[in-house]
Enzyme design. Structure first.
Site, mmCIF file in Angstrom:
data_model
loop_
_atom_site.group_PDB
_atom_site.id
_atom_site.type_symbol
_atom_site.label_atom_id
_atom_site.label_comp_id
_atom_site.label_asym_id
_atom_site.label_seq_id
_atom_site.Cartn_x
_atom_site.Cartn_y
_atom_site.Cartn_z
ATOM 1 C CB CYS A 350 -0.969 -0.012 1.174
ATOM 2 S SG CYS A 350 -0.170 -0.070 2.805
ATOM 3 C CG HIS A 395 -4.395 -0.132 3.862
ATOM 4 N ND1 HIS A 395 -3.602 -0.923 3.058
ATOM 5 C CD2 HIS A 395 -5.423 0.295 3.083
ATOM 6 C CE1 HIS A 395 -4.139 -0.989 1.852
ATOM 7 N NE2 HIS A 395 -5.239 -0.259 1.849
ATOM 8 C CG HIS A 407 -6.825 0.615 -1.608
ATOM 9 N ND1 HIS A 407 -7.036 -0.113 -0.463
ATOM 10 C CD2 HIS A 407 -7.928 0.403 -2.365
ATOM 11 C CE1 HIS A 407 -8.211 -0.717 -0.517
ATOM 12 N NE2 HIS A 407 -8.765 -0.430 -1.672
#
Length: 434
Positions: A350, A395, A407
């Site tokens: 990420c 994240h 993402h």
């Protein structure tokens, strides 16, 4: 006479030697005046005082640096504990979602099996009894009334069989959808667990560092945990407000969709009546029903769960620079997720994804999601624009407008577009170029 000259030369030599010794002696020694000596002592005292002041300032600077470092370490520990607290609660919530998804998946499978069994029975009956034809109806009919009744019965059977097939296909599609959703959540949990392990390792390292530097570390750790708990509670309250706003937005969109659907149905009915003309009433009914079905299904085609959304080609809203960043990131949708990776083509996690996208535009941001959560200008949820980073615990995603994010999600999903920025607890929203 000779002895007298010798005595004169000797006195002259002694005088010359005395003059030479006086000239070579340092100023302020035995021949220095009392004033000069006092001045010399004053200057020496001033030098000693200056040296003492410099040493004191250096010590204060060192103490100040140590205090600042201790505060920075304390702040960092509080941030890590806050992120860990939020990630733990997100993992608990996701675990509950996985349990619910698993139950729904099993229920959908049972429904699929039930409907499949019904279809098998119907097929066996048709095979054993033979299908009913219009010719059979005409031959067995005693009058026109029988023909009409039998035709209606035949039509009812046809519609029943067709409906059973349609329902079976719907249940089958639902099973596949729920299975995919369950696998996606399980893959997301795997990524969460990896990030949680990294967070815990960072916390342990930081604790060991502070234990070596601070005597009363136990007290400081307890205070850091208390601050982290309060910070996490504040973040959760903010996310409750965000979810409330999202729910209100969804309600308004649903109302708008229903209004549009009603308008399309009304227009379809008007067109059906206008086109009917001299057609038979049964044809009008069938035609109108078809129009109503189409109008009712069209708005739903763009809806659905996250795995089935239509990927937008362009971002929307915000600034030209922010849109260019978001659009560049969208080019890599579908590429793989790789833990620790930074390649937009071969695989990235990420934070590696967001860092590499920003690097393309000459903006350097930190490597990890925890660091990115505190980098750049913080932006309120209401002012979020394409290109902004939506930071969660463990994240990070990039906002692209229209209530969507892009993402690197998980190993199963790879780089994808998501429908809800608040699908997890938002820690902060950052604009790195400001």
């Amino acid at each position: 006479m000779k002895a007298k000259r010798h005595w004169v030369r000797r006195r002259a030599f002694l005088l010359w030697a005395a003059l030479m010794l006086w000239a070579s002696a340092p100023v302020g020694q035995a021949w220095a005046s009392p004033v000069a000596k006092a001045e010399q002592e004053r200057e020496a005292a001033q030098a000693e005082g200056q040296k003492a002041r410099e040493e004191a300032e250096a010590l204060e600077q060192k103490q100040g640096d140590a205090g600042r470092q201790a505060r920075e370490l304390g702040d960092e520990l509080t941030r890590l504990l806050t992120l860990s607290n939020l990630l733990k609660s997100d993992m608990k919530e996701l675990d509950q979602q996985i349990g619910t998804a698993d139950q729904e998946y099993e229920a959908a499978k049972k429904e699929q099996e039930r409907r499949y069994g019904m279809l098998k029975k119907r097929i066996r009956f048709l095979y054993e009894e033979g299908d009913i034809t219009y010719l059979d109806i005409l031959l067995k009919a005693r009058n026109i009334g029988d023909v009409v009744d039998q035709t209606e019965y035949f039509d009812q059977l046809y519609r029943y069989d067709k409906n059973q097939l349609v329902q079976y296909e719907k249940v089958k599609a639902e099973v596949l959808m729920r299975k995919r959703g369950l696998e996606e959540k399980q893959s997301e949990m795997e990524a969460m667990e990896q990030e949680y392990e990294v967070q815990q390792a960072d916390i342990r390292t930081l604790i060991r560092t502070k234990e070596q530097e601070t005597a009363d570390f136990g007290i400081q750790l307890a205070a850091a945990r208390e601050r982290a708990a309060k910070s996490a509670d504040q973040v959760r309250k903010k996310n409750e407000e965000i979810r409330r706003l999202r729910a209100e937005e969804a309600r308004k969109k649903e109302e708008a969709r229903k209004r549009e659907e009603a308008r399309l149905r009304e227009e379809a009915g008007i067109r059906s009546e206008a086109e009917a003309g001299g057609r038979a009433a049964g044809v009008q009914t069938d035609h109108g029903a078809g129009q109503t079905h189409t109008a009712g299904q069209e708005p739903m085609s763009g809806q659905g769960t996250e795995p089935g959304i239509r990927q937008p080609l362009k971002s929307a809203g915000g600034t030209a620079f922010g849109r260019s960043i978001a659009d560049y990131g969208l080019q890599f949708v579908g590429n793989p997720y790789v833990w620790g990776g930074t390649s937009l083509t071969s695989g990235a996690d990420c934070s590696g994804f967001t860092q590499s996208v920003y690097r393309h535009f000459g903006v350097d941001i930190p490597r990890t999601s925890a660091e990115q959560a505190w980098f750049g200008k913080e932006i309120p949820y209401e002012d979020m624009e394409p290109g902004d980073l939506v930071c969660y615990s463990g994240h990070v995603a990039m906002y692209i407008g229209n209530g969507q994010i892009v993402h690197a999600s998980s190993r199963k999903e790879g780089i994808k577009v998501g429908n809800d920025p608040a699908y997890r607890t938002i820690v902060s929203i950052r604009r790195p170029w400001q």
